[in-house]
Each structure stands twice: as structure tokens, then as C-alpha cells.
Design a protein around this motif. Structure first.
Motif, PDB file in Angstrom:
ATOM      1  N   LEU A 150     -31.368  -6.952  42.487  1.00 25.40           N
ATOM      2  CA  LEU A 150     -30.292  -7.905  42.756  1.00 25.40           C
ATOM      3  C   LEU A 150     -30.274  -8.917  41.622  1.00 25.40           C
ATOM      4  CD1 LEU A 150     -28.126  -9.274  44.566  1.00 25.40           C
ATOM      5  CD2 LEU A 150     -30.000 -10.433  45.730  1.00 25.40           C
ATOM      6  N   THR A 151     -29.180  -8.957  40.886  1.00 26.47           N
ATOM      7  CA  THR A 151     -29.027  -9.870  39.766  1.00 26.47           C
ATOM      8  C   THR A 151     -28.062 -10.974  40.160  1.00 26.47           C
ATOM      9  OG1 THR A 151     -29.340  -8.011  38.262  1.00 26.47           O
ATOM     10  CG2 THR A 151     -28.441 -10.026  37.320  1.00 26.47           C
ATOM     11  N   GLN A 152     -28.540 -12.226  40.083  1.00 23.46           N
ATOM     12  CA  GLN A 152     -27.732 -13.395  40.397  1.00 23.46           C
ATOM     13  C   GLN A 152     -27.807 -14.346  39.211  1.00 23.46           C
ATOM     14  OE1 GLN A 152     -29.974 -14.298  44.060  1.00 23.46           O
ATOM     15  NE2 GLN A 152     -27.990 -14.194  45.095  1.00 23.46           N
ATOM     16  N   ILE A 156     -33.393 -12.661  38.895  1.00 24.91           N
ATOM     17  CA  ILE A 156     -33.356 -11.228  39.177  1.00 24.91           C
ATOM     18  C   ILE A 156     -34.388 -10.964  40.260  1.00 24.91           C
ATOM     19  CG2 ILE A 156     -33.764  -8.912  38.281  1.00 24.91           C
ATOM     20  CD1 ILE A 156     -32.934  -9.954  35.526  1.00 24.91           C
ATOM     21  N   LEU A 157     -33.953 -10.359  41.349  1.00 23.54           N
ATOM     22  CA  LEU A 157     -34.841 -10.000  42.452  1.00 23.54           C
ATOM     23  C   LEU A 157     -34.940  -8.479  42.519  1.00 23.54           C
ATOM     24  CD1 LEU A 157     -33.412 -12.362  45.199  1.00 23.54           C
ATOM     25  CD2 LEU A 157     -35.660 -12.548  44.151  1.00 23.54           C
ATOM     26  N   LYS A 158     -36.160  -7.977  42.704  1.00 23.51           N
ATOM     27  CA  LYS A 158     -36.374  -6.540  42.861  1.00 23.51           C
ATOM     28  C   LYS A 158     -37.213  -6.325  44.102  1.00 23.51           C
ATOM     29  CE  LYS A 158     -36.090  -5.343  38.017  1.00 23.51           C
ATOM     30  NZ  LYS A 158     -36.600  -4.516  36.955  1.00 23.51           N
ATOM     31  N   GLY A 159     -36.946  -5.246  44.802  1.00 23.59           N
ATOM     32  CA  GLY A 159     -37.712  -4.926  45.993  1.00 23.59           C
ATOM     33  C   GLY A 159     -37.404  -3.534  46.475  1.00 23.59           C
ATOM     34  N   VAL A 160     -38.083  -3.141  47.533  1.00 22.58           N
ATOM     35  CA  VAL A 160     -37.857  -1.833  48.154  1.00 22.58           C
ATOM     36  C   VAL A 160     -37.340  -2.084  49.561  1.00 22.58           C
ATOM     37  CG1 VAL A 160     -38.943   0.299  48.920  1.00 22.58           C
ATOM     38  CG2 VAL A 160     -39.669  -0.758  46.778  1.00 22.58           C
ATOM     39  N   GLY A 161     -36.223  -1.474  49.866  1.00 25.14           N
ATOM     40  CA  GLY A 161     -35.568  -1.711  51.149  1.00 25.14           C
ATOM     41  C   GLY A 161     -34.725  -2.971  51.074  1.00 25.14           C
ATOM     42  N   PHE A 162     -33.496  -2.882  51.591  1.00 23.26           N
ATOM     43  CA  PHE A 162     -32.556  -3.986  51.423  1.00 23.26           C
ATOM     44  C   PHE A 162     -31.509  -3.887  52.511  1.00 23.26           C
ATOM     45  CE2 PHE A 162     -28.697  -5.628  49.138  1.00 23.26           C
ATOM     46  CZ  PHE A 162     -29.159  -6.903  48.852  1.00 23.26           C
ATOM     47  N   GLU A 163     -31.113  -5.030  53.052  1.00 20.48           N
ATOM     48  CA  GLU A 163     -30.013  -5.125  54.017  1.00 20.48           C
ATOM     49  C   GLU A 163     -29.127  -6.276  53.608  1.00 20.48           C
ATOM     50  OE1 GLU A 163     -31.538  -3.732  58.409  1.00 20.48           O
ATOM     51  OE2 GLU A 163     -30.897  -5.782  58.094  1.00 20.48           O
ATOM     52  N   ILE A 164     -27.832  -6.064  53.727  1.00 18.23           N
ATOM     53  CA  ILE A 164     -26.902  -7.155  53.458  1.00 18.23           C
ATOM     54  C   ILE A 164     -25.821  -7.140  54.539  1.00 18.23           C
ATOM     55  CG2 ILE A 164     -25.454  -5.830  51.868  1.00 18.23           C
ATOM     56  CD1 ILE A 164     -25.387  -8.582  50.244  1.00 18.23           C
ATOM     57  N   HIS A 165     -25.551  -8.319  55.081  1.00 19.31           N
ATOM     58  CA  HIS A 165     -24.493  -8.496  56.071  1.00 19.31           C
ATOM     59  C   HIS A 165     -23.291  -9.066  55.326  1.00 19.31           C
ATOM     60  CE1 HIS A 165     -27.071  -7.740  59.555  1.00 19.31           C
ATOM     61  NE2 HIS A 165     -28.015  -8.226  58.771  1.00 19.31           N
ATOM     62  N   THR A 166     -22.235  -8.296  55.238  1.00 16.75           N
ATOM     63  CA  THR A 166     -21.097  -8.683  54.403  1.00 16.75           C
ATOM     64  C   THR A 166     -20.317  -9.859  54.963  1.00 16.75           C
ATOM     65  OG1 THR A 166     -19.724  -6.992  55.461  1.00 16.75           O
ATOM     66  CG2 THR A 166     -20.843  -6.377  53.419  1.00 16.75           C
ATOM     67  N   LYS A 167     -20.269 -10.030  56.260  1.00 14.66           N
ATOM     68  CA  LYS A 167     -19.520 -11.161  56.832  1.00 14.66           C
ATOM     69  C   LYS A 167     -20.283 -12.474  56.681  1.00 14.66           C
ATOM     70  CE  LYS A 167     -15.865  -9.107  58.644  1.00 14.66           C
ATOM     71  NZ  LYS A 167     -14.532  -9.317  58.190  1.00 14.66           N
ATOM     72  N   THR A 168     -21.592 -12.448  56.958  1.00 12.69           N
ATOM     73  CA  THR A 168     -22.383 -13.682  56.913  1.00 12.69           C
ATOM     74  C   THR A 168     -22.947 -13.967  55.520  1.00 12.69           C
ATOM     75  OG1 THR A 168     -24.421 -12.538  57.518  1.00 12.69           O
ATOM     76  CG2 THR A 168     -23.052 -13.420  59.318  1.00 12.69           C
ATOM     77  N   LYS A 169     -22.852 -12.999  54.620  1.00 10.13           N
ATOM     78  CA  LYS A 169     -23.350 -13.128  53.238  1.00 10.13           C
ATOM     79  C   LYS A 169     -24.860 -13.340  53.208  1.00 10.13           C
ATOM     80  CE  LYS A 169     -19.126 -15.377  52.070  1.00 10.13           C
ATOM     81  NZ  LYS A 169     -18.853 -16.549  52.820  1.00 10.13           N
TER      82      LYS A 169
END
Length: 187
Positions: A150-152, A156-169
Motif C-alpha cells: 500500500l503506497t500512500q 509505504i506499507l507492506k503486509g500479508v493479508g489485507f481487507e478494505i471497506h470501500t464505504k468506510t475507507k
């Protein structure tokens, strides 16, 4: 010759022929139908808007090719671009080399070079990259068990396994998270 003997031989012959016929015509497995592997319909160079139960836009899809499997009614999509709106009506962009969608459209799987970009001007700005991503449009959820970067702005964040909630951001890494801070002045 006695008529009873002739009748007995006739009945014996009829019983033998009946048994042989029943044996010959017993239930046999039906031949398997050959799968043709051909889709029952194809869409080319299209844009499709999917509505939720309330009639609001749930997601949009743009792709050069989509094919439906006639057996299970699932969809195979070439280089899909999914646009998923957040609460303010701005779109998350999810791209991949290939995609798959369930028959009812309640599950989407993206694979090979998946890139997700947050809506421009949102409080969560950034881009994430992974090998595959499962999207559940009705739950406004995207997730993977693969490695994610994840680049912001500034990190830069790196990890294994990821979840994102598109409505709540909101997003969450599941394990092996590493962070690297990159201040703007160092660039």
C-alpha cells in the motif's frame, strides 16, 4: 409328443428369451455430455452498471471482453476495471489482468497484477497492489490473503493479508506488516 411337453418347452424358451432381453437392456449409465467450453454469450468493449437492492449504483465494470459459462452461469472477464463508489459518490478503481464474477454478481475475484486506487480527494489516498483480490460488492468489502503493498503519500506499507471497506475507507493488514516512512523533503 404330448401337448404339455410342448407347452413347457415353449414357456422355458420364453423365460430364457425374457431373461436374456432383460439382461441386455438393463440400466446402463448414460453417456456423458461433452462440455464444449464455449460461452453462451460474449460481451465486447462494454461498460456495465450494477445496482444494489435499493436501486443505487453498487459498481461499474468496464472491460474489453466478458464471457458467460453456460454450465454455471459465471463470468470470465479480461482486463476488468471495476469502479466502486464510496459514501461521497467518488469511485475506487480496481484493475486486474483477469477477473471472474459469480452468477448472481455477489462475488468478484480479480487476479494477476491487481491494482486498487482510492478515490481522488478522499481522506484515504493511496494505491495498493496484490496478486489477487476477492470483492464482495454487497458488503462493500475487498480482501486478499496474498502479499500487499500500500503506497500512500509519505509512506509505504507492506503486509500479508489485507481487507478494505470501500464505504468506510478503513483497511487492515492481517500479518507481517512493515512500514517505511518517506517524507516529502527526502524525495
Amino acid at each position: 409328443m404330448n401337448w404339455r411337453l410342448l407347452l413347457g418347452l415353449g414357456l422355458l424358451l420364453a423365460a430364457i428369451l425374457g431373461g436374456w432381453s432383460a439382461w441386455k437392456h438393463r440400466d446402463q449409465p448414460q453417456p456423458q455430455v461433452m462440455q464444449t467450453g464455449r460461452p453462451d454469450y460474449v460481451m465486447r468493449d462494454f461498460e456495465m452498471i450494477v445496482l444494489d437492492d435499493a436501486g443505487s449504483e453498487s459498481l461499474s465494470l468496464r472491460a474489453p471482453l466478458m464471457e458467460r459459462d453456460p454450465n454455471d452461469h459465471t463470468y470470465t472477464i479480461a482486463t476488468p476495471l471495476f469502479l466502486i463508489p464510496d459514501d461521497e459518490g467518488r469511485n475506487w478503481e480496481l484493475r486486474a489482468d483477469s477477473g471472474w464474477a459469480s452468477a448472481k454478481g455477489d462475488e468478484v475475484k480479480l487476479k494477476d497484477d491487481v491494482i486498487g486506487t482510492s478515490p481522488p480527494g478522499s481522506s484515504l489516498t493511496g494505491t495498493f497492489e496484490t496478486a489477487y483480490l476477492d470483492v464482495l460488492p454487497r458488503e462493500n468489502l475487498a480482501r486478499t490473503d496474498a502479499a500487499v503493498t500500500l503506497t500512500q503519500p509519505g509512506s509505504i506499507l507492506k503486509g500479508v493479508g489485507f481487507e478494505i471497506h470501500t464505504k468506510t475507507k478503513r483497511y487492515a493488514f492481517k500479518s507481517k506488516v512493515r512500514s517505511r516512512y518517506e517524507p516529502h523533503a527526502a524525495r
